[in-house]
Structure formats: structure tokens, C-alpha cells
Design a protein around this motif. Structure first.
Motif, PDB file in Angstrom:
ATOM      1  N   ILE A  21      45.186  44.898  39.067  1.00  0.00           N
ATOM      2  CA  ILE A  21      45.097  43.501  38.637  1.00  0.00           C
ATOM      3  C   ILE A  21      45.996  42.614  39.502  1.00  0.00           C
ATOM      4  O   ILE A  21      45.563  41.556  39.979  1.00  0.00           O
ATOM      5  CB  ILE A  21      45.461  43.370  37.141  1.00  0.00           C
ATOM      6  CG1 ILE A  21      44.381  44.047  36.297  1.00  0.00           C
ATOM      7  CG2 ILE A  21      45.627  41.909  36.737  1.00  0.00           C
ATOM      8  CD1 ILE A  21      44.758  44.234  34.842  1.00  0.00           C
ATOM      9  N   THR A  25      44.600  39.731  42.041  1.00  0.00           N
ATOM     10  CA  THR A  25      44.967  38.361  41.670  1.00  0.00           C
ATOM     11  C   THR A  25      45.835  37.706  42.737  1.00  0.00           C
ATOM     12  O   THR A  25      45.604  36.550  43.114  1.00  0.00           O
ATOM     13  CB  THR A  25      45.700  38.349  40.310  1.00  0.00           C
ATOM     14  OG1 THR A  25      44.861  38.956  39.325  1.00  0.00           O
ATOM     15  CG2 THR A  25      46.012  36.922  39.874  1.00  0.00           C
ATOM     16  N   GLU A 139      40.397  36.218  36.339  1.00  0.00           N
ATOM     17  CA  GLU A 139      40.870  37.330  35.510  1.00  0.00           C
ATOM     18  C   GLU A 139      39.836  37.716  34.453  1.00  0.00           C
ATOM     19  O   GLU A 139      39.599  38.898  34.228  1.00  0.00           O
ATOM     20  CB  GLU A 139      42.187  36.962  34.815  1.00  0.00           C
ATOM     21  CG  GLU A 139      43.364  36.879  35.725  1.00  0.00           C
ATOM     22  CD  GLU A 139      43.957  38.220  36.095  1.00  0.00           C
ATOM     23  OE1 GLU A 139      43.833  39.185  35.318  1.00  0.00           O
ATOM     24  OE2 GLU A 139      44.555  38.300  37.173  1.00  0.00           O
ATOM     25  N   GLN A 144      39.973  41.570  35.630  1.00  0.00           N
ATOM     26  CA  GLN A 144      40.235  42.454  34.483  1.00  0.00           C
ATOM     27  C   GLN A 144      39.042  43.379  34.191  1.00  0.00           C
ATOM     28  O   GLN A 144      39.263  44.575  33.967  1.00  0.00           O
ATOM     29  CB  GLN A 144      40.601  41.628  33.246  1.00  0.00           C
ATOM     30  CG  GLN A 144      41.907  40.902  33.382  1.00  0.00           C
ATOM     31  CD  GLN A 144      43.057  41.618  32.721  1.00  0.00           C
ATOM     32  OE1 GLN A 144      42.871  42.548  31.954  1.00  0.00           O
ATOM     33  NE2 GLN A 144      44.259  41.175  33.026  1.00  0.00           N
TER      34      GLN A 144
END
Length: 178
Positions: A21, A25, A139, A144
Motif C-alpha cells: 500500500i 501510494t 486507495e 487497497q
């Protein structure tokens, strides 16, 4: 015990999940912010992205689990009930994490990119709402779900190995008893 296959089951898996993640990101948000700050994408901008990536990644890997993740967990517990669905809890967790991380990283990123100046607060006010919305979208829709997909595949592989090992053991025991 029925464990959730979409989430990490131990600290090692948690580190992998967090690294996936954070990596995606940081790469995505750093790229967007640097490209928007410079106004174009070229080789020099790509090199800048690669240079700041490890710095930002380390900062994120410290801030999220130590501060923001803990706050997000507490807020998620306040705003959800034990009977709420997995998706409801995940969406609240994403919302609170992105809210905190985008707030911190917009400020930190500007300091890394431009130094601390009288314009830092103005840059923050102009950039944070954009960063929050972009990160929330990324996300929720891409990052995610991809990390949870990796966890599902990892757990399926682990479960298959366990089943094979149990099968070999049972088969070996039945041969010895014959």
C-alpha cells in the motif's frame, strides 16, 4: 478459527500489506504532486520522482503504523459496530487513514520539495484538498483492493501448502499402519 483472507494474519504479512500500500501510494501521489508542481513530465522529473521516493516511503512507513494507523483504528471502532460489514469497516479505515496521511504528507512533501518557508502553509491549503481526494479515490478503488488481492492469493497458497503437507502426513501414516 475463521480468519479473514483479505487481511494480514501476522506481523510479517502486515509488513508486506503495508509495504504494498505504501509503495503504490507514495509512487502515485509523489508522481502526481511533482508533475503538477513542475507543470510537465520529462526525464528530469522522472529522476526527481525516483530520488524522493525512498525518502517519502520511509517517512510513510514510520508515520502510518506509529501514529495515523492507530488513530484510524480507534476512529473506525468508534464509527462502526461489530456487526457492520467488512466493506464498511475497510471504507472507514481508508477514509481516516487517507485523511491523516494526506494531511501529514502534503505538509511534509512541500517541506521536502520547497523547504520550510512562509509559503508552506499557503501551499498546504491549496494542495491538501486535492491530495486528499486523489488519495482517497486511489486507495479505495485501486491500491487497497490490489493489496487485499495479494493477501487472498498469499493465503490461498499457504492453505494449499498446509493441505498438501497434511495429506502427505496422513498418507504416510496410513502406509505405516498397513
Amino acid at each position: 478459527m475463521n480468519q479473514e483472507a483479505r487481511l494480514p494474519r501476522n506481523a510479517k504479512e502486515g509488513a508486506l500489506y503495508g509495504a504494498i500500500i505504501s509503495t503504490l501510494t507514495v509512487l502515485f501521489m509523489s508522481s502526481i504532486n511533482i508533475i503538477l508542481g513542475v507543470g510537465e513530465f520529462n526525464g528530469e522529473v522522472a529522476l526527481t520522482i525516483l530520488k524522493v521516493f525512498p525518502i517519502i516511503w520511509v517517512i510513510v512507513m514510520i508515520i502510518e503504523p506509529v501514529v495515523i494507523g492507530r488513530i484510524a483504528e480507534k476512529l473506525t471502532a468508534i464509527f462502526t459496530q461489530p456487526t457492520d460489514s467488512f466493506n464498511a469497516k475497510i471504507l472507514f479505515r481508508i477514509l481516516f487513514t487517507v485523511l491523516g496521511m494526506s494531511f501529514c504528507m502534503t505538509f511534509i512533501g512541500d517541506i521536502i520539495g520547497n523547504g520550510l518557508s512562509s509559503q508552506t502553509f499557503n501551499h498546504f491549503l491549496a494542495n491538501w484538498p486535492r491530495n486528499f481526494l486523489i488519495a482517497l479515490f486511489a486507495e479505495s478503488i485501486l491500491i487497497q483492493p490490489f493489496a487485499r488481492f495479494v493477501m487472498v492469493k498469499l493465503h490461498a497458497s499457504q492453505d494449499k501448502k498446509k493441505s498438501s503437507a497434511v495429506g502427505v502426513t496422513i498418507h504416510g501414516l496410513s502406509e505405516q499402519n498397513s
